[in-house]
Design a protein around this motif. Structure first.
Motif, PDB file in Angstrom:
ATOM      1  N   TRP A  58      49.470  57.773  17.240  1.00  9.41           N
ATOM      2  CA  TRP A  58      49.710  56.987  16.034  1.00  9.41           C
ATOM      3  C   TRP A  58      48.589  57.204  15.043  1.00  9.41           C
ATOM      4  O   TRP A  58      47.423  56.967  15.347  1.00  9.41           O
ATOM      5  N   ASN A  59      48.965  57.681  13.894  1.00  4.08           N
ATOM      6  CA  ASN A  59      48.048  57.750  12.767  1.00  4.08           C
ATOM      7  C   ASN A  59      48.372  56.586  11.844  1.00  4.08           C
ATOM      8  O   ASN A  59      49.534  56.312  11.563  1.00  4.08           O
ATOM      9  N   LEU A  60      47.345  55.892  11.389  1.00  6.49           N
ATOM     10  CA  LEU A  60      47.588  54.696  10.580  1.00  6.49           C
ATOM     11  C   LEU A  60      48.402  54.995   9.320  1.00  6.49           C
ATOM     12  O   LEU A  60      49.017  54.097   8.755  1.00  6.49           O
ATOM     13  N   SER A  97      50.983  56.872   9.266  1.00  2.40           N
ATOM     14  CA  SER A  97      52.398  56.975   9.628  1.00  2.40           C
ATOM     15  C   SER A  97      52.884  55.632  10.159  1.00  2.40           C
ATOM     16  O   SER A  97      52.109  54.845  10.696  1.00  2.40           O
ATOM     17  N   SER A  98      54.166  55.385  10.025  1.00  2.00           N
ATOM     18  CA  SER A  98      54.720  54.088  10.417  1.00  2.00           C
ATOM     19  C   SER A  98      55.480  54.133  11.728  1.00  2.00           C
ATOM     20  O   SER A  98      56.058  53.127  12.128  1.00  2.00           O
ATOM     21  N   HIS A  99      55.493  55.287  12.409  1.00  2.91           N
ATOM     22  CA  HIS A  99      56.284  55.412  13.627  1.00  2.91           C
ATOM     23  C   HIS A  99      55.393  55.941  14.760  1.00  2.91           C
ATOM     24  O   HIS A  99      55.286  57.158  14.957  1.00  2.91           O
ATOM     25  N   PRO A 100      54.735  55.049  15.518  1.00  2.91           N
ATOM     26  CA  PRO A 100      53.947  55.513  16.667  1.00  2.91           C
ATOM     27  C   PRO A 100      54.850  56.081  17.755  1.00  2.91           C
ATOM     28  O   PRO A 100      55.999  55.658  17.925  1.00  2.91           O
ATOM     29  N   LYS A 101      54.318  57.047  18.501  1.00  2.00           N
ATOM     30  CA  LYS A 101      55.091  57.719  19.543  1.00  2.00           C
ATOM     31  C   LYS A 101      54.369  57.561  20.876  1.00  2.00           C
ATOM     32  O   LYS A 101      53.166  57.788  20.979  1.00  2.00           O
ATOM     33  N   ARG A 137      34.534  56.666  14.192  1.00  2.00           N
ATOM     34  CA  ARG A 137      34.931  57.814  13.370  1.00  2.00           C
ATOM     35  C   ARG A 137      36.383  58.213  13.618  1.00  2.00           C
ATOM     36  O   ARG A 137      37.122  58.528  12.679  1.00  2.00           O
ATOM     37  N   GLN A 138      36.798  58.169  14.888  1.00  2.00           N
ATOM     38  CA  GLN A 138      38.188  58.501  15.195  1.00  2.00           C
ATOM     39  C   GLN A 138      39.151  57.471  14.609  1.00  2.00           C
ATOM     40  O   GLN A 138      40.204  57.824  14.066  1.00  2.00           O
ATOM     41  N   GLY A 139      38.794  56.191  14.728  1.00  2.00           N
ATOM     42  CA  GLY A 139      39.707  55.139  14.316  1.00  2.00           C
ATOM     43  C   GLY A 139      39.736  54.890  12.826  1.00  2.00           C
ATOM     44  O   GLY A 139      40.807  54.728  12.233  1.00  2.00           O
ATOM     45  N   PHE A 140      38.540  54.864  12.198  1.00  2.00           N
ATOM     46  CA  PHE A 140      38.463  54.485  10.792  1.00  2.00           C
ATOM     47  C   PHE A 140      38.112  55.650   9.866  1.00  2.00           C
ATOM     48  O   PHE A 140      38.151  55.482   8.646  1.00  2.00           O
ATOM     49  N   TYR A 198      41.644  58.047  11.343  1.00  2.00           N
ATOM     50  CA  TYR A 198      42.831  57.221  11.573  1.00  2.00           C
ATOM     51  C   TYR A 198      43.600  57.638  12.817  1.00  2.00           C
ATOM     52  O   TYR A 198      44.809  57.441  12.900  1.00  2.00           O
ATOM     53  N   ASN A 199      42.896  58.210  13.786  1.00  2.00           N
ATOM     54  CA  ASN A 199      43.514  58.575  15.056  1.00  2.00           C
ATOM     55  C   ASN A 199      43.391  57.399  16.024  1.00  2.00           C
ATOM     56  O   ASN A 199      42.428  57.299  16.795  1.00  2.00           O
ATOM     57  N   ILE A 200      44.360  56.512  15.973  1.00  2.00           N
ATOM     58  CA  ILE A 200      44.285  55.282  16.750  1.00  2.00           C
ATOM     59  C   ILE A 200      44.357  55.566  18.250  1.00  2.00           C
ATOM     60  O   ILE A 200      43.671  54.911  19.047  1.00  2.00           O
ATOM     61  N   GLY A 201      45.145  56.535  18.654  1.00  2.00           N
ATOM     62  CA  GLY A 201      45.291  56.848  20.076  1.00  2.00           C
ATOM     63  C   GLY A 201      43.982  57.253  20.729  1.00  2.00           C
ATOM     64  O   GLY A 201      43.527  56.598  21.679  1.00  2.00           O
ATOM     65  N   PRO A 202      43.320  58.322  20.259  1.00  2.00           N
ATOM     66  CA  PRO A 202      42.040  58.708  20.852  1.00  2.00           C
ATOM     67  C   PRO A 202      40.967  57.625  20.717  1.00  2.00           C
ATOM     68  O   PRO A 202      40.137  57.456  21.615  1.00  2.00           O
TER      69      PRO A 202
END
Length: 324
Positions: free
Chosen positions: A73-75, A77-81, A284-287, A290-294
């Motif tokens: 899920w990238n913030l 995008s609206s469709h997490p997989k 850094r990954q999250g904010f 925007y790589n919420i998964g990692p």
């Protein structure tokens, strides 16, 4: 005879006594049930608010983070997989994550091996009761109450290559200082120095509280038996300090693995990721990317590391911690 009452027989007295005993026992059971119910109600009345906040602000977010770590899920995008453990596999193949994990380990080891012994030594000096001890303790504890952002800015100026105080002091002795915050491995050394400076006073207070709880009679008895200063320290003081040492080690590891502010202010994770810690990598990954998964997967790994280290320390402490 007509003016006298009829005396009860022995059988009547026995039946009255038995009835009274049954009534008393029944009343006692009712009182016990009421007191037990009241105790349970009071018990949950006190525990309820705390359990509510712990559940809402700790358990629920933790479960949600674990769920997010299984998503791609990238913030933006609206469709997490749902991807299962793919984020964890990505982390263990990511060189930046391995570097961050290594840097966090180096910071933690440096804090345990340098800051804790330094704090113990300062606590022993403060425990001597010399003149000016209160001022001495206040000065040493001062860095701990300074916000990490402010201390990071201060030390960034001190490590400045052109006008920094550190290089100016080194130049007095004919030493040209390196590019502290812009070269390897000096940038990580600078971060470690700031972290040690920030937390040593806190560990000093922990050890000082333990030292003041060491029985004076034990020290005097050891001296009467001919023990020297070092022998008294190793045989009396250290065993009595073991609960304080255990607490300080646990807190030190947790604090050092959460190193973030000084990295963000002083080096921004550079140069080339040489000061990136695990928490900064998560940030850094999250904010940043925007790589919420990692980011959440790395958070779960950090939680597991802290839980495992704390469990190991609790098991090991049963062998060497001396309870008062």
């Amino acid at each position: 005879m007509g003016g006298r009452g009829v005396l009860p027989t022995n059988d009547a007295l026995g039946s009255i006594t038995d009835n009274d005993a049954v009534t008393v026992k029944t009343s006692q059971r009712r009182l016990l049930r009421k007191s037990s119910s009241l105790y349970r109600f009071t018990h949950w009345a006190f525990l309820g608010p705390a359990m509510f906040f712990i559940t809402v602000f700790i358990f629920v977010p933790a479960i949600y983070v674990i769920y997010l770590s299984l998503l791609h899920w990238n913030l933006l995008s609206s469709h997490p997989k749902f991807v299962g453990l793919a984020n964890y596999k990505y982390l263990f193949h990511d060189s930046d994550f391995r570097t961050a994990l290594s840097n966090s380990g180096i910071v933690s080891a440096s804090m345990v091996l340098i800051a804790l012994p330094l704090g113990l030594g300062l606590a022993m000096l403060a425990d001597l009761g010399l003149r000016g001890t209160k001022l001495y303790r206040t000065i040493l504890f001062g860095p701990y109450v300074i916000p990490l952002v402010a201390s990071g800015l201060i030390w960034s100026l001190l490590f400045n290559g052109r006008h920094g105080l550190v290089d100016q002091v080194l130049s007095i002795f004919g030493i040209q200082g390196p590019n502290w915050l812009g070269s390897q491995p000096y940038a990580l050394i600078a971060v470690i120095v700031v972290t040690i400076w920030q937390f040593t006073g806190y560990y000093m207070l922990i050890f000082l509280g333990g030292l003041q709880g060491v029985p004076v009679g034990l020290k005097e008895a050891a001296k009467v038996d001919g023990a020297g200063g070092w022998r008294v320290f190793t045989s009396v003081t250290l065993p009595s300090l073991s609960p304080s040492i255990f607490f300080a080690v646990v807190v030190c590891i947790i604090q050092s693995l959460q190193t973030f502010d000084q990295v963000y202010i002083m080096t921004n994770g550079g140069p080339d990721g040489s000061t990136t810690t695990l928490v900064y990598y998560i940030f850094r990954q999250g904010f940043g990317m925007y790589n919420i998964g990692p980011a959440t997967a790395a958070s779960v790994i950090l939680l597991v590391i802290l839980a495992v280290l704390t469990f190991i320390q609790l098991r090991v402490s049963q062998r060497w911690v001396v309870e008062a």
